[in-house]
Write an enzyme that holds these catalytic residues in place. Structure first.
Site, short mmCIF file in Angstrom:
data_model
loop_
_atom_site.label_atom_id
_atom_site.label_comp_id
_atom_site.label_asym_id
_atom_site.label_seq_id
_atom_site.Cartn_x
_atom_site.Cartn_y
_atom_site.Cartn_z
N GLU A 47 0.87 -1.18 0.00
CA GLU A 47 0.00 0.00 0.00
C GLU A 47 0.91 1.23 0.00
OE1 GLU A 47 -3.49 2.31 2.52
OE2 GLU A 47 -2.66 0.46 3.32
N ARG B 252 5.50 -12.99 9.70
CA ARG B 252 6.14 -11.68 9.56
C ARG B 252 7.54 -11.73 10.15
NH1 ARG B 252 2.49 -6.62 11.31
NH2 ARG B 252 4.58 -5.79 11.29
N LYS C 69 3.95 1.33 10.36
CA LYS C 69 4.05 2.59 9.62
C LYS C 69 3.53 3.76 10.45
CE LYS C 69 3.78 0.80 4.89
NZ LYS C 69 2.92 0.71 3.69
#
Length: 557
Positions: free
Chosen positions: A35, A262, A272
């Site tokens: 994204e 992850r 983020k």
């Protein structure tokens, strides 16, 4: 052959099983779907390396697809930075695509779902919708709009698209199962009203698809065979498959979502939102601050793409999350830089050294190697003169036999130059040494082949000719946080763990050739550490960032 099969990671095994069960090799296709709402960080490198690495392994195309469904947070700056990072890591995509390329198709499919009674427009606020979902152990409450006629929902949905309603006043929801123990299946929102301009489509759309709706259908449109994502999306897989069921054509490849763990690295955060806070509160200077765990920050710090890829390979592909030690990343960086970094001489805490019996006004150029680890790295010439700078810590007036550097009455070799002997010192009124005086053995020049040059002394130190030295600013970077998991404690603000000494700046002197090195070129400041030239450098002010210290006791398992 059996041995090779055992060495496959679980994702490769899934692909091999699919090939054995009828999937054609030319139907394999992957994607990396960031994204564009921030810069890529160390956690993303795993997803990049997995997807593009599989593309290389199976000679399959990999799309770079931007999941740009939220115009509130997405910007072209982030698109550009992501493309730069993926290229820098050494990967090549097949196509650059965007979820926004499919906005019309996604809308048309949503209309189809409404007509089939599988979606409806809900006029409740998001807070009420969330409350009605309840919890996994308790059935959810159906919306009063759940069974409204399809014609009503179709009309409202079109008017939503045309911008007739305010943000938050209504949404489109899939009609699935309000009693499902999987909360993602309790009539998820497919579209919300957002009256914001999009970085690609401008003001054309007033509604935007939610990630879960857009992501799987985008995979299907692109005929992605294996949609690989992190473990946090495992509970979303049933919804991914349900959405796919509504549009799937059996003549096409059916994409499948599979999840891997992850990657979390000690002393780093990869949220983020939290990285944006670091910038907003000026704990760092920006996304590419060398203390940031972003790819651009690591690149600016001097990490190499090869080192990062080697790190990901050593970490491997796992199904369970774990904390990777930052020392492993730094080990991979040192391992690569040792092979590729040019050795140069820079003094970061200088004290003047005068060789009293070296002729005044004389200078000579001495040959020194660029990198002993590289067969073809060659040599260069460095200037030598009567007055030099050496590291303050490389001299002691008095020292025991374990101190192998310069001391009064003791000998040491100047790297690629001569053997010198400490004679006396000058001090200021505070007792600090300002000048060291030494004598040299004229016949001991390195590489000259004389008997004196072959004489063994226990220490070798680096130096810079004072007459030729160029001033440099040296930024010594350390960990940004003082604890391994700065965001592990929910009740403690992670900013409390900022390391006040995450960067220290010193002024030093370097051999003159450093003025010609390129920004980002890997260097080893001999006996000090690995460094790279920073983009802040100007003609009159050269800035170097410490990439990593020279040695560490860490040994990978």
């Amino acid at each position: 052959m059996e041995e090779e099969k055992k060495s496959l990671n679980f994702i490769e095994q899934i692909i091999e099983d699919d090939l054995a069960n009828g999937l054609k090799k030319d139907q394999i296709r992957f994607r990396f779907p960031p994204e564009p709402n921030g810069y890529l960080h160390v956690g993303h490198t795993k997803a990049i390396c997995i997807n593009f690495g599989l593309g290389e392994k199976y000679n399959a195309p990999v799309n770079l697809r931007f999941d740009d469904t939220n115009p509130e947070k997405e910007e072209q700056e982030f698109v550009d930075s992501i493309m730069k990072d993926v290229e820098w890591l050494g990967f090549k995509w097949d196509k650059v695509l965007y979820a926004s390329d499919y906005f019309q198709q996604l809308y048309d499919w949503a209309v189809q779902l409404i007509k089939e009674g599988k979606a409806y427009v809900d006029e409740q606020p998001s807070e009420v919708i969330t409350e009605q979902r309840k919890n996994p152990a308790e059935p959810g409450v159906e919306s009063p709009y759940r069974n409204r006629p399809a014609e009503e929902s179709l009309d409202l949905f079109e008017r939503m698209k045309n911008g007739e309603f305010e943000e938050g006043s209504m949404s489109l929801r899939a009609k699935i199962d309000m009693t499902s123990p999987n909360m993602n299946m309790r009539d998820p929102v497919m579209y919300r009203i957002l009256r914001r301009p999009h970085h690609r489509t401008g003001t054309a759309w007033k509604i935007y698809p939610m990630y879960d709706w857009a992501h799987g259908e985008s995979d299907y449109i692109e005929q992605i065979s294996h949609s690989l994502c992190s473990l946090e999306f495992e509970n979303h897989r049933p919804l991914y498959d349900w959405y796919l069921d509504q549009v799937y054509d059996e003549t096409k490849v059916r994409n499948k979502q599979r999840e891997f763990a992850r990657m979390n690295v000690s002393y780093m955060i990869t949220s983020k939102r939290k990285l944006q806070r670091l910038i907003a509160e000026k704990a760092v200077t920006g996304w590419d601050d060398p203390r940031m765990p972003t790819i651009s920050g690591m690149r600016r710090k001097g990490y190499t793409a090869t080192a990062i890829r080697n790190f990901i390979e050593k970490v491997g592909v796992a199904k369970r999350e774990n904390l990777i030690e930052i020392q492993l990343l730094e080990f991979c960086v040192r391992e690569d830089l040792n092979k590729v970094a040019k050795r140069v001489m820079t003094v970061v805490d200088p004290v003047k050294l005068v060789i009293e019996n070296y002729p005044e006004g004389k200078e000579e150029w001495l040959e020194t190697e660029n990198n002993p680890e590289q067969e073809n790295a060659g040599t260069r010439e460095i200037p030598f003169s009567r007055e030099l700078y050496i590291e303050r810590e490389d001299f002691k007036e008095e020292a025991n036999n374990k101190f192998f550097r310069l001391k009064l009455g003791g000998e040491v070799r100047l790297k690629s130059a001569y053997i010198i002997k400490g004679e006396r010192v000058e001090k200021d009124e505070n007792g600090n040494i300002t000048t060291i005086y030494a004598t040299y053995d004229e016949k001991s020049k390195s590489g000259s082949g004389t008997e004196e040059s072959l004489r063994k002394v226990k220490g070798t130190i680096h130096w810079v000719s004072a007459k030729h030295a160029i001033p440099v600013e040296v930024r010594n970077y350390d960990k940004l946080f003082t604890v391994e998991q700065p965001d592990a404690e929910k009740d403690v603000d992670f900013l409390n763990f900022i390391n006040p000494e995450s960067v220290t700046i010193v002024q030093g002197f370097a051999e003159p050739g450093l003025k010609d090195v390129a920004v980002g070129e890997p260097l080893q400041f001999q006996r000090i550490g690995y460094f790279t030239k920073d983009k802040d450098s100007t003609e009159g002010r050269l800035v170097f960032n410490r990439t990593v210290t020279l040695k560490d006791s860490y040994k990978p398992e």
